[in-house]
Design an enzyme around this catalytic site. Sequence first.
Site, PDB file in Angstrom:
ATOM      1  NE  ARG A  46      -0.167   1.777   3.692  1.00  0.00           N
ATOM      2  CZ  ARG A  46       0.270   2.554   3.597  1.00  0.00           C
ATOM      3  NH1 ARG A  46       1.806   1.592   3.428  1.00  0.00           N
ATOM      4  NH2 ARG A  46       0.530   4.198   2.784  1.00  0.00           N
ATOM      5  N   GLY A  47       0.215   2.328  -0.345  1.00  0.00           N
ATOM      6  CA  GLY A  47       1.136   3.570  -0.427  1.00  0.00           C
ATOM      7  C   GLY A  47       1.143   3.679  -2.065  1.00  0.00           C
ATOM      8  CB  ALA A  48       0.894   7.068  -4.017  1.00  0.00           C
ATOM      9  NE  ARG A  89      -5.752   1.024  -2.260  1.00  0.00           N
ATOM     10  CZ  ARG A  89      -5.248   1.446  -1.377  1.00  0.00           C
ATOM     11  NH1 ARG A  89      -4.621   0.720  -1.101  1.00  0.00           N
ATOM     12  NH2 ARG A  89      -6.592   2.399  -0.761  1.00  0.00           N
ATOM     13  CD  GLN A 193      -3.876   2.754   6.314  1.00  0.00           C
ATOM     14  OE1 GLN A 193      -4.453   3.032   7.714  1.00  0.00           O
ATOM     15  NE2 GLN A 193      -4.018   2.881   5.956  1.00  0.00           N
ATOM     16  CG  ASP A 234      -3.336   8.434  -1.764  1.00  0.00           C
ATOM     17  OD1 ASP A 234      -2.605   8.366  -0.445  1.00  0.00           O
ATOM     18  OD2 ASP A 234      -2.359   7.480  -1.957  1.00  0.00           O
ATOM     19  CG  ASN A 244      -2.402  12.173   2.042  1.00  0.00           C
ATOM     20  OD1 ASN A 244      -1.532  11.136   1.523  1.00  0.00           O
ATOM     21  ND2 ASN A 244      -1.904  12.248   3.453  1.00  0.00           N
ATOM     22  CE  LYS A 245      -5.744   6.020   4.146  1.00  0.00           C
ATOM     23  NZ  LYS A 245      -6.664   5.016   3.306  1.00  0.00           N
TER      24      LYS A 245
HETATM   25  O1  MRU Z   1      -4.742   3.150   1.835  1.00  0.00           O
HETATM   26  P1  MRU Z   1      -3.102   3.443   1.594  1.00  0.00           P
HETATM   27  O2  MRU Z   1      -2.136   3.458   2.769  1.00  0.00           O
HETATM   28  O3  MRU Z   1      -2.549   2.954   0.683  1.00  0.00           O
HETATM   29  O4  MRU Z   1      -3.236   5.134   1.817  1.00  0.00           O
HETATM   30  C1  MRU Z   1      -1.112   5.567   1.976  1.00  0.00           C
HETATM   31  C2  MRU Z   1      -2.227   6.919   1.536  1.00  0.00           C
HETATM   32  O5  MRU Z   1      -2.516   7.905   2.308  1.00  0.00           O
HETATM   33  C3  MRU Z   1      -0.421   7.647   1.990  1.00  0.00           C
HETATM   34  O6  MRU Z   1      -0.635   8.912   2.545  1.00  0.00           O
HETATM   35  C4  MRU Z   1       0.330   7.754   0.705  1.00  0.00           C
HETATM   36  O7  MRU Z   1      -0.398   7.085   0.045  1.00  0.00           O
HETATM   37  C5  MRU Z   1       1.016   8.733   0.977  1.00  0.00           C
HETATM   38  S1  MRU Z   1       1.805   7.369   0.652  1.00  0.00           S
HETATM   39  C6  MRU Z   1       4.246   7.719  -0.012  1.00  0.00           C
END
Ligand code: MRU
Length: 345
Positions: A46-48, A89, A193, A234, A244-245
């Site tokens: 996970r994470g962009a 996703r 997270q 993201d 973002n999250k």
């Molecule tokens: O749902 P996730 O855990 O994939 O979401 C991740 C985030 O929102 C992070 O803050 C974002 O991807 C930045 S990662 C460098």
Amino acid sequence: MMAGPIEWLDGKLRILDQSKLPREQVFVDLDNYHDVVLAIKAMRVRGAPAIGVAAAYGIALGASGIETVNKDDFFAQLNQVMQAFAASRPTAVNLFQAINRMKKAARGDGVAEIKNSLINEAKRIHWEEITATEKLSQLGAELIKDGFSLLTHCNAGPLATAGYGTALGVIKAAKDQGKKVSVFATETRPLLQGARLTTWELMQEGIPVTLITDSMAGYFMQQRKIDCVIVGADRIAANGDVANKIGTYTLAVLAKESEIPFYVAAPTSTIDLSLSSGDKIPIEERSTDEVTHIQVVSIAPEGIRAANPAFDVTPHSYITAIITEKGIIREPYTEGLKGMGTRFS
Ligand code: MRU
């Protein structure tokens, strides 16, 4: 040294299963693209930026598994592989940027040559995320003063980027410059997270970190315990609006009210110039089980209605600066972001 969270090893993709951290450090070898798609959907990766890197390797893996030598049949099957990743996703644009690049890299005289080009392109995408996150971290560290206490949300470290990290990369680089820094990490409901991953990564770096629940952020800002907020992204629209999250927007509003700088750190692979503003960014809706349960434990009455948007959009007017590997951008964002990132046709 511990292996990286994503590695290409002898034609397989090895990932550190993020869903099991911090209790267990389990590496899983994925040898077919279906498993990579599932790992992204289940947020084992996970994470962009990490999603983009995993998808690129997953497409290379999918291509390697296609058995025909007929180019038309090969491309028909490769298209299905790419579609499976595109449906995994919706919010992080790095995924679509990686798919786009892999499409363009699918060139060669024969099927074997195309398969090789795809592996090489996936490695290049991974390498570029590593170098971009290192560079942006160095640039962003200049904004962090000695003694700063920072607040971060979700997880934007090496796990989320398959590189150096974005928000956490900036914090690490500031520490490496000899500055004393400390961090408040929000737990980041529903999937935690922040509590599970950000605290774990910061503790490994020896950076003092205090875990708080999401609802405590305003209290600590009001108490003047936070000097700046720094988060990842993201997807960034052409006008600087940032997805973002979920919960990021709340923090940005609180930061503005408290006159605290609000920084976003992201590689240019997270910029989507095809979208003029953030209201066009698709927001992932995830299972409401993630809200009614904490991991496997049910915390709400059976049958309760719940909602679970996984991301929100922070309007650019709340953002003090966007830190990229190509420079630190401030208002007017439409000007500063010009020519950066991807424009999808
Ligand atoms: O749902 P996730 O855990 O994939 O979401 C991740 C985030 O929102 C992070 O803050 C974002 O991807 C930045 S990662 C460098």
